[in-house]
Design an enzyme around this catalytic site. Structure first.
Site, PDB file in Angstrom:
ATOM      1  N   ASP A  74       0.846  -1.197   0.000  1.00 31.73           N
ATOM      2  CA  ASP A  74       0.000   0.000   0.000  1.00 31.73           C
ATOM      3  C   ASP A  74       0.880   1.245   0.000  1.00 31.73           C
ATOM      4  O   ASP A  74       2.101   1.136  -0.129  1.00 31.73           O
ATOM      5  CB  ASP A  74      -0.969  -0.020   1.203  1.00 31.73           C
ATOM      6  CG  ASP A  74      -2.306   0.618   0.841  1.00 31.73           C
ATOM      7  OD1 ASP A  74      -2.303   1.782   0.425  1.00 31.73           O
ATOM      8  OD2 ASP A  74      -3.347  -0.050   0.978  1.00 31.73           O
ATOM      9  N   HIS A 135      -2.578   3.219  -4.669  1.00 35.49           N
ATOM     10  CA  HIS A 135      -2.084   2.723  -3.379  1.00 35.49           C
ATOM     11  C   HIS A 135      -0.694   2.106  -3.525  1.00 35.49           C
ATOM     12  O   HIS A 135      -0.420   1.020  -2.999  1.00 35.49           O
ATOM     13  CB  HIS A 135      -3.064   1.712  -2.783  1.00 35.49           C
ATOM     14  CG  HIS A 135      -4.304   2.357  -2.207  1.00 35.49           C
ATOM     15  ND1 HIS A 135      -4.285   3.142  -1.084  1.00 35.49           N
ATOM     16  CD2 HIS A 135      -5.596   2.343  -2.634  1.00 35.49           C
ATOM     17  CE1 HIS A 135      -5.510   3.572  -0.830  1.00 35.49           C
ATOM     18  NE2 HIS A 135      -6.326   3.119  -1.763  1.00 35.49           N
ATOM     19  N   GLU A 199      -9.347   3.074  -5.902  1.00 28.61           N
ATOM     20  CA  GLU A 199      -8.911   4.418  -5.522  1.00 28.61           C
ATOM     21  C   GLU A 199      -7.626   4.867  -6.227  1.00 28.61           C
ATOM     22  O   GLU A 199      -6.650   5.213  -5.576  1.00 28.61           O
ATOM     23  CB  GLU A 199      -8.733   4.494  -3.993  1.00 28.61           C
ATOM     24  CG  GLU A 199     -10.038   4.234  -3.264  1.00 28.61           C
ATOM     25  CD  GLU A 199      -9.927   4.327  -1.751  1.00 28.61           C
ATOM     26  OE1 GLU A 199     -10.839   4.883  -1.143  1.00 28.61           O
ATOM     27  OE2 GLU A 199      -8.932   3.826  -1.176  1.00 28.61           O
TER      28      GLU A 199
HETATM   29  C1  ACM Z   1     -11.086  -0.016  -0.355  1.00 27.13           C
HETATM   30  O1  ACM Z   1     -11.643   0.115   0.737  1.00 27.13           O
HETATM   31  N1  ACM Z   1     -10.483   1.020  -0.919  1.00 27.13           N
HETATM   32  C2  ACM Z   1     -11.073  -1.270  -1.058  1.00 27.13           C
END
Ligand code: ACM
Ligand code: ZN
Length: 623
Positions: A74, A135, A199
């Site tokens: 991440d 991420h 995201e």
């Molecule tokens: C997430 O909660 N962005 C998968």
């Protein structure tokens, strides 16, 4: 075997070495409702030791889960050793916190092999998640050449969505990820690889000449199609190796790669869309399965009501729902707090995933939950709360000039304890029996205790002297209902908000200014007026550009105007509380007007660029 083990007395489970064990005579005829019964453990934001992960594999097996979704990369960390790219862990597994301390941890390939084989003999499949294209800041910190801008970067020490992501235009990015996945597929013999996909802000792809050139040569009409191109490339690479690819529901944008499995988190729609397209789906909507949400906001009863199969799915598509997952995102959860977030709520999902929906009955389930606590304790699971355990209200006694705090217990198996010296309550602290009357500045901390230990974090109420306490206030713009701070009088109730924006004490204004007028009821001498604001840029909460304070005798002519400009850079990543104080020389006034100018939109450089900015206000201190 697990069913038989569940029948053993709790004392046996704890000791594991008794010779003669009696269990009731019974016939077991049993099978699961769903084939995918998972737990997603985020070991990036907070690291979890190898032994802790193994312990959870035992717990999963006992409660008949069969998937450990292991979130390994991440923005804040890359936690798995990759031999070809040693900097991924040498650089990416370490972050410098804002206080200067270092937070680190990673799994060597030997650790991973040990964990995978431990899981295999307990019938748990480990699904590694390697996040892309978003991420990915920890990865880019180690190898910035895979980004659009070239860096440099550092693993994030704050949370949110970051704009720097893998460059989808460079061929070298794809080669890098393929090489990483070569090692990942060697380490994880299971069929499934999770590639994230959630995201990913595409702002930098819009500006990057290499990304734009790729879109041109591949005939992609927008950045969503570029994301889809990226995911399809990686999916094809993994499919060739005989793997099935899973991605979060954002991978639906711009078109799905053949055979990919969609994990729906933003509600149920991703699952519905995927199933309707003939793709398998794992249903784990935030509103039911994100156990980082506190039990106050997602309680046992609501979790139990979850059905992984969306209501709106046609009958002939229901078989595309493989099952669901508990998700534990650990931005604010350390290893030692994992148990209390997962339990007892995981019992509810264990049953949802296993049992026939027709047999669901909360009351009957709950009677078994109560009996399960002995089991949980015998297994050393430090379970937390089922639901909100208490609420409180505060009234102001204007005559005695005191605040009256009334705590209401919402569960019968807890007790309430409190301190007034700023320390965290423990089992020897004052037992709450009746309302508390507070007439001087102090810090009150209130906490719930089960029979064994404190559960949840203590509520902190910081009482201050405020001449405006008990006055009236009118407010021009509307605050957001979910950040109401306890209503408009909360701004002058003599209690200051904490640095936690969820504490219920802050009043949040989304994209609008604050303007309020306090009526003290009679002319009074004013020494200072100091409205307080919260700053938490990561959570889109900014300081006002400036605050204007003025006084009036009649609520018509306002004078003694003071303008206080903000002097803290909005780019700062610190979380803090700031008073914007206006000083007076005993001017007489009955009305005090406070105007705070919001920046209204998140700035260009911010991950929420263009979105509405929050203004959070609490106590307006009047002396
Ligand atoms: C997430 O909660 N962005 C998968
Ligand atoms: Zn690029």
């Amino acid at each position: 075997m697990q069913t038989i083990f569940q029948l053993f007395p709790s004392s046996v489970k704890a000791a594991k070495n008794e010779k003669n064990i009696g269990i009731p005579c019974c016939e077991i005829s049993d099978e699961p409702s769903f084939s995918w019964r998972g737990l997603n453990l985020d070991c990036c934001r907070h690291f979890m030791s190898k032994d802790f992960v193994k312990r959870y594999i035992d717990i999963l097996a006992y409660y008949k889960f069969n998937v450990l979704h292991w979130h390994l990369t991440d923005d804040q960390a890359w936690r798995i050793e990759i031999k070809k790219y040693p900097k991924l862990t040498q650089v990416g597994a370490w972050r410098v916190e804002s206080d200067g301390s270092v937070y680190s941890g990673f799994y060597s390939q030997e650790d991973v092999k040990e964990i995978v084989s431990y899981a295999r003999i307990r019938f748990i499949t480990i699904v590694p998640e390697i996040e892309m294209p978003g991420h990915s800041l920890a990865s880019l910190s180690a190898y910035p050449e895979n980004s659009c801008s070239g860096g440099p970067f550092k693993p994030a020490n704050s949370f949110g969505v970051f704009k720097d992501i893998y460059c989808a235009g460079r061929d070298s990015t794809y080669i890098f990820i393929h090489n990483v996945l070569d090692e990942i597929t060697q380490l994880f013999p299971g069929k499934f690889i999770h590639i994230g996909g959630d995201e990913a802000p595409k702002n930098l792809w819009k500006e990057c000449p290499i990304c734009q050139a790729k879109m041109k040569t591949e005939g992609l009409k927008d950045e969503n199609e570029l994301q889809s191109y990226f995911i399809k490339n990686i999916s094809a690479y993994l499919t060739d190796k005989g793997k099935s690819v899973i991605g979060w529901d954002e991978i639906l944008q711009g078109g799905l790669a053949p055979g990919t499995i969609v994990q729906s988190w933003q509600g149920f729609q991703g699952a519905v869309d995927a199933a309707n397209l003939g793709h398998y789906t794992i249903c784990s909507p935030e509103s039911f399965t994100y156990f980082n949400t506190s039990p106050e906001n997602l309680d046992l009863r609501k979790v139990y009501s979850f059905n992984p199969v969306p209501d709106t799915l046609p009958e002939n598509k229901k078989n595309y729902v493989l099952g669901g997952e508990v998700n534990l995102w650990t931005e604010y959860i350390k290893q030692e707090n994992v148990d209390e977030n997962l339990f007892p709520r995981m019992l509810a999902l264990a049953e949802v995933f296993w049992s026939n929906p027709q047999n669901k009955n909360f009351d009957e389930f709950y009677s078994r939950v109560k009996k399960s606590y002995a089991d949980l304790r015998s297994m050393g699971i430090k379970y937390g709360r089922e639901a909100k355990s208490f609420t409180y209200n505060i009234t102001i006694d204007k005559i005695k000039k005191e605040s009256v705090v009334n705590v209401v217990k919402l569960q019968d198996n807890i007790e309430i304890r409190y301190t007034v010296d700023g320390t965290i309550p423990d089992s020897n602290s004052h037992l709450y029996l009746d309302t508390l009357k507070i007439s001087k500045p102090l810090v009150l901390k209130i906490a719930a205790f089960n029979a064994y230990y404190i559960t949840g974090v203590a509520l902190t109420l910081k009482f201050v002297n405020n001449m405006a306490s008990g006055s009236k206030i009118t407010i021009s713009n509307q605050y957001a209902e979910r950040y109401n701070g306890g209503g408009k009088e909360a701004l002058i109730d003599g209690i200051k908000g904490t640095t936690n924006f969820h504490d219920g004490l802050w009043q949040g204004y989304e994209g609008v200014d604050f303007e309020g007028t306090i009526d003290l009821g009679e002319l009074k001498e004013i020494h200072s007026v100091a409205p307080t604001f919260l700053f938490n840029q990561d959570s889109w909460i900014f300081l006002p550009e400036k605050v204007e304070i003025s006084l009036s005798e009649d609520n018509i002519a306002f004078n003694n105007i003071r303008t206080i400009n903000n002097d803290i850079p909005q780019k700062s990543t610190e979380v803090l509380i700031k008073e914007f104080a206006a000083l007076y020389n005993k001017e007489k006034a009955r009305y005090i007007k406070v105007k705070a100018l919001s920046i209204k939109e998140c700035p260009d450089w911010h991950s929420g660029s263009g979105g509405k900015a929050w203004l959070f206000i609490d106590e307006i201190l009047v002396k």
